[in-house]
Design a protein around this motif. Structure first.
Motif, PDB file in Angstrom:
ATOM      1  N   SER A  17     -35.617  20.376  31.270  1.00 49.94           N
ATOM      2  CA  SER A  17     -36.263  19.353  32.097  1.00 49.94           C
ATOM      3  C   SER A  17     -37.282  18.576  31.278  1.00 49.94           C
ATOM      4  N   ASP A  18     -38.134  19.299  30.541  1.00 52.50           N
ATOM      5  CA  ASP A  18     -39.221  18.662  29.790  1.00 52.50           C
ATOM      6  C   ASP A  18     -39.709  19.670  28.751  1.00 52.50           C
ATOM      7  N   SER A  61     -42.353  20.085  27.235  1.00 48.17           N
ATOM      8  CA  SER A  61     -43.700  20.640  27.411  1.00 48.17           C
ATOM      9  C   SER A  61     -43.740  21.739  28.482  1.00 48.17           C
ATOM     10  N   GLU A  62     -42.629  21.902  29.220  1.00 46.79           N
ATOM     11  CA  GLU A  62     -42.558  22.922  30.282  1.00 46.79           C
ATOM     12  C   GLU A  62     -41.751  24.154  29.848  1.00 46.79           C
ATOM     13  N   ASP A  80     -37.165  27.569  31.345  1.00 50.22           N
ATOM     14  CA  ASP A  80     -37.399  26.191  31.772  1.00 50.22           C
ATOM     15  C   ASP A  80     -38.107  26.248  33.128  1.00 50.22           C
ATOM     16  N   GLU A 109     -39.643  24.045  35.020  1.00 52.04           N
ATOM     17  CA  GLU A 109     -39.383  23.028  36.042  1.00 52.04           C
ATOM     18  C   GLU A 109     -38.017  23.203  36.706  1.00 52.04           C
ATOM     19  N   GLU A 168     -36.894   8.889  23.396  1.00 52.85           N
ATOM     20  CA  GLU A 168     -37.571   9.810  24.307  1.00 52.85           C
ATOM     21  C   GLU A 168     -36.756  11.084  24.566  1.00 52.85           C
ATOM     22  N   GLU A 169     -35.580  11.170  23.956  1.00 47.97           N
ATOM     23  CA  GLU A 169     -34.663  12.265  24.329  1.00 47.97           C
ATOM     24  C   GLU A 169     -35.117  13.633  23.829  1.00 47.97           C
ATOM     25  N   LYS A 213     -37.554  15.073  24.628  1.00 46.30           N
ATOM     26  CA  LYS A 213     -38.168  15.771  25.771  1.00 46.30           C
ATOM     27  C   LYS A 213     -37.145  16.585  26.557  1.00 46.30           C
ATOM     28  N   GLN A 214     -35.871  16.189  26.463  1.00 47.87           N
ATOM     29  CA  GLN A 214     -34.821  16.841  27.267  1.00 47.87           C
ATOM     30  C   GLN A 214     -33.995  17.869  26.490  1.00 47.87           C
TER      31      GLN A 214
END
Length: 303
Positions: free
Chosen positions: A177-178, A180-181, A230, A232, A266-267, A269-270
């Protein structure tokens, strides 16, 4: 009824198709509707979905699907080297070659939980032998179990007259999801080589690895079970490995992502790459010897 992985069961659950470039792909399905898709370009798993159709592997929206470029995502196979050394291309040539479906696969231990599988084979071409003068047979079995577990078994045999060494990784891109999570567990107290600090050796101090910037590490002699949580998505990937001592953890973060043509800005992050690997101590095979490296991936709900 318990479906064991017999050949007759395997038939309806394995479909050979082609992508838009005419490259053969094999789709594996289990009786519950989970699926995996394997390309004969690189022997690369490009997709692994739950029975609800959720994609578990990351593939970049900018991935290039035309050989000889390796696809950015899924599970590229890094052989006969991981990283960059000598005249070979980065991460070796296996992920850029056309594999064939193995018509006479050697018997593997019968896995009653296997639902659908495919056996692929890679042998060196004349060009490969000029770059890396070692004759080998690389057999890969990809199987999707009743419970949706994805298993990859690599068997590399030396069919040559002299011994050779190689490094190896299943370069797995997990869809998250992210970044940072996300936390990675199972690496605590292990030593790692930090590729961002000239491969300097450190010891992991935290009880889990979290991400706040670029990470490119090889964890040495790691435990054989690693978890990627993960928060989130409330799911955890469980990585089980055999024959592979190390774990590579990689996320390019913002600056590096912008410099990569086949990854969206930005990918990062995923995605997170957590690889079962043999990097620090290469594997050496004498003539006639065979090595087996096994990866099993599963996903479980978590809080």
């Amino acid at each position: 009824m318990n479906h064991s992985g017999t050949e007759s069961d395997n038939k309806g659950l394995v479909e050979v198709t082609k992508d838009k470039n005419g490259i053969q792909q094999v789709v594996l399905r289990n009786h519950r509707g989970a699926s995996a898709r394997v390309s004969l370009h690189g022997g690369q798993v490009l997709s692994w979905k739950t029975e609800r159709g959720e994609e578990l592997l990351f593939t970049s929206s900018k991935a290039i699907f035309s050989p000889p470029k390796a696809v950015r995502g899924g599970i590229p196979i890094c052989f006969p080297q991981f990283g960059q050394r000598g005249s070979l291309e980065q991460h070796g040539f296996a992920r850029n070659k056309m594999w064939v479906i193995d018509q006479n696969p050697p018997p593997l231990p019968s896995d009653s939980n296997s639902n659908a599988h495919i056996d692929l084979l890679l042998k060196p071409s004349e060009d490969d032998l000029k770059l890396w003068p070692h004759s080998f047979e690389f057999r890969l079995r990809v199987s999707l179990a009743v419970d949706g577990y994805l298993t990859m078994i690599s068997r590399i045999r030396n069919v040559n007259s002299k011994h050779f060494s190689f490094s190896f990784a299943y370069h797995t891109y997990f869809s998250i999801s992210d970044i940072s999570e996300v936390r990675v567990e199972g690496l605590e107290t292990h030593d790692y080589l930090d590729n961002l600090c000239q491969k300097e050796r450190f010891t992991e101090q935290g009880d889990a690895l979290t991400f706040e910037s670029e990470v490119d590490r090889v964890y040495l002699d790691s435990s054989n079970i690693i978890a990627v949580l993960d928060h989130e998505k409330k799911r955890t990937f469980v990585i089980r490995k055999e024959g592979l001592a190390d774990v590579v953890v990689w996320n390019p973060w913002e600056k590096k992502s912008k410099s990569m043509v086949d990854l969206g800005d930005e990918e990062y992050k995923q995605m997170v790459c957590v690889d079962a690997a043999a990097v620090e101590k290469p594997i050496t095979l004498k003539p006639g010897e065979e090595w087996t490296g096994r990866l099993e991936l599963s996903v479980v709900p978590s809080t």
